[in-house]
Motif scaffolding. Structure first.
Motif, mmCIF file in Angstrom:
data_model
loop_
_atom_site.group_PDB
_atom_site.id
_atom_site.type_symbol
_atom_site.label_atom_id
_atom_site.label_comp_id
_atom_site.label_asym_id
_atom_site.label_seq_id
_atom_site.Cartn_x
_atom_site.Cartn_y
_atom_site.Cartn_z
ATOM 1 N N HIS A 25 -24.122 56.386 7.687
ATOM 2 C CA HIS A 25 -23.387 57.634 7.504
ATOM 3 C C HIS A 25 -24.321 58.776 7.879
ATOM 4 O O HIS A 25 -25.447 58.848 7.391
ATOM 5 N N VAL A 26 -23.864 59.643 8.743
ATOM 6 C CA VAL A 26 -24.690 60.746 9.231
ATOM 7 C C VAL A 26 -25.070 61.656 8.065
ATOM 8 O O VAL A 26 -26.218 62.075 7.937
ATOM 9 N N VAL A 27 -24.123 61.966 7.217
ATOM 10 C CA VAL A 27 -24.384 62.629 5.939
ATOM 11 C C VAL A 27 -24.154 61.546 4.884
ATOM 12 O O VAL A 27 -23.086 60.926 4.863
ATOM 13 N N PRO A 28 -25.137 61.273 4.035
ATOM 14 C CA PRO A 28 -24.978 60.195 3.054
ATOM 15 C C PRO A 28 -23.727 60.360 2.193
ATOM 16 O O PRO A 28 -23.356 61.484 1.824
ATOM 17 N N CYS A 29 -23.098 59.252 1.882
ATOM 18 C CA CYS A 29 -21.875 59.278 1.068
ATOM 19 C C CYS A 29 -22.109 59.964 -0.275
ATOM 20 O O CYS A 29 -21.239 60.697 -0.757
ATOM 21 N N ALA A 30 -23.271 59.739 -0.871
ATOM 22 C CA ALA A 30 -23.579 60.391 -2.150
ATOM 23 C C ALA A 30 -23.543 61.909 -1.999
ATOM 24 O O ALA A 30 -23.057 62.625 -2.887
ATOM 25 N N THR A 31 -24.027 62.402 -0.878
ATOM 26 C CA THR A 31 -24.009 63.844 -0.613
ATOM 27 C C THR A 31 -22.578 64.328 -0.414
ATOM 28 O O THR A 31 -22.191 65.380 -0.937
ATOM 29 N N SER B 124 -30.260 58.976 0.490
ATOM 30 C CA SER B 124 -29.013 59.451 -0.110
ATOM 31 C C SER B 124 -28.964 60.971 -0.252
ATOM 32 O O SER B 124 -28.221 61.493 -1.075
ATOM 33 N N LYS B 125 -29.754 61.665 0.556
ATOM 34 C CA LYS B 125 -29.730 63.123 0.495
ATOM 35 C C LYS B 125 -29.983 63.723 1.876
ATOM 36 O O LYS B 125 -30.452 63.049 2.784
ATOM 37 N N MET B 126 -29.666 64.983 1.970
ATOM 38 C CA MET B 126 -29.894 65.740 3.191
ATOM 39 C C MET B 126 -31.185 66.545 3.033
ATOM 40 O O MET B 126 -31.700 66.684 1.927
ATOM 41 N N PRO B 127 -31.700 67.082 4.143
ATOM 42 C CA PRO B 127 -32.932 67.883 4.068
ATOM 43 C C PRO B 127 -32.778 69.094 3.150
ATOM 44 O O PRO B 127 -31.678 69.625 2.967
ATOM 45 N N GLU B 128 -33.879 69.508 2.579
ATOM 46 C CA GLU B 128 -33.920 70.684 1.698
ATOM 47 C C GLU B 128 -33.289 71.882 2.421
ATOM 48 O O GLU B 128 -33.568 72.134 3.591
#
Length: 151
Positions: free
Chosen positions: A72-78, A126-130
């Motif tokens: 997933h390009v953006v994690p599902c958790a995000t 499971s996260k995107m960059p700050e």
């Protein structure tokens, strides 16, 4: 011409599914009961096979002999956390949140090595960059930091 019709049909299905997911998330929030929860696998199960609907491409490093991983390009958790945040804030309609979800719900085929870089070397399992922002930031920000280019 058939390919265009299929893409259009897929876009309509994804849009409707995103709205359904947002309404489902809202229902779970309103239940406010610890016995109910959110599960990241909902994305891969509600649209199956997921890559048929939200596939963004393959990494340039993928070859016929390369071990690959659907990512997933953006994690599902995000995706879930951001939808929950916007629902709880109460400033967006379900349709607006669904539009953002559709924008960011993408799957790409990457190499196992690229997956290890994302998950462990960079810590983006499971996260995107700050500083990444659901409403305004680039869906592919995590991939760009990992030097993953799609073809």
């Amino acid at each position: 011409m058939k390919t265009i019709a299929c893409k259009k049909d897929n876009d309509v299905i994804v849009q409707a599914t995103c709205l359904l997911l947002v309404r489902h998330f809202r229902n779970l929030i309103e239940l406010n009961d610890s016995g109910y929860g959110f599960h990241t696998r909902i994305f891969s199960h509600i649209l199956h096979p997921e890559h048929r609907f939200v596939h963004a491409g393959d990494s340039e490093q993928v070859t016929a002999d390369t071990p690959t991983h659907p990512e997933h390009v953006v994690p599902c958790a995000t995706l879930i956390e951001e939808c929950k945040r916007l629902i709880s804030a109460g400033h967006h309609t379900d349709e607006q949140i669904a539009h953002l979800l559709q924008k960011h719900w993408k799957v790409a085929t990457i190499t196992k090595k690229e997956q290890m870089t994302l998950d462990f070397d960079l810590g983006y399992k499971s996260k995107m960059p700050e500083g990444w922002d659901f409403e305004n930031s680039d869906t592919f920000a995590r991939f760009k930091l990992a030097n993953i280019s799609l073809k």
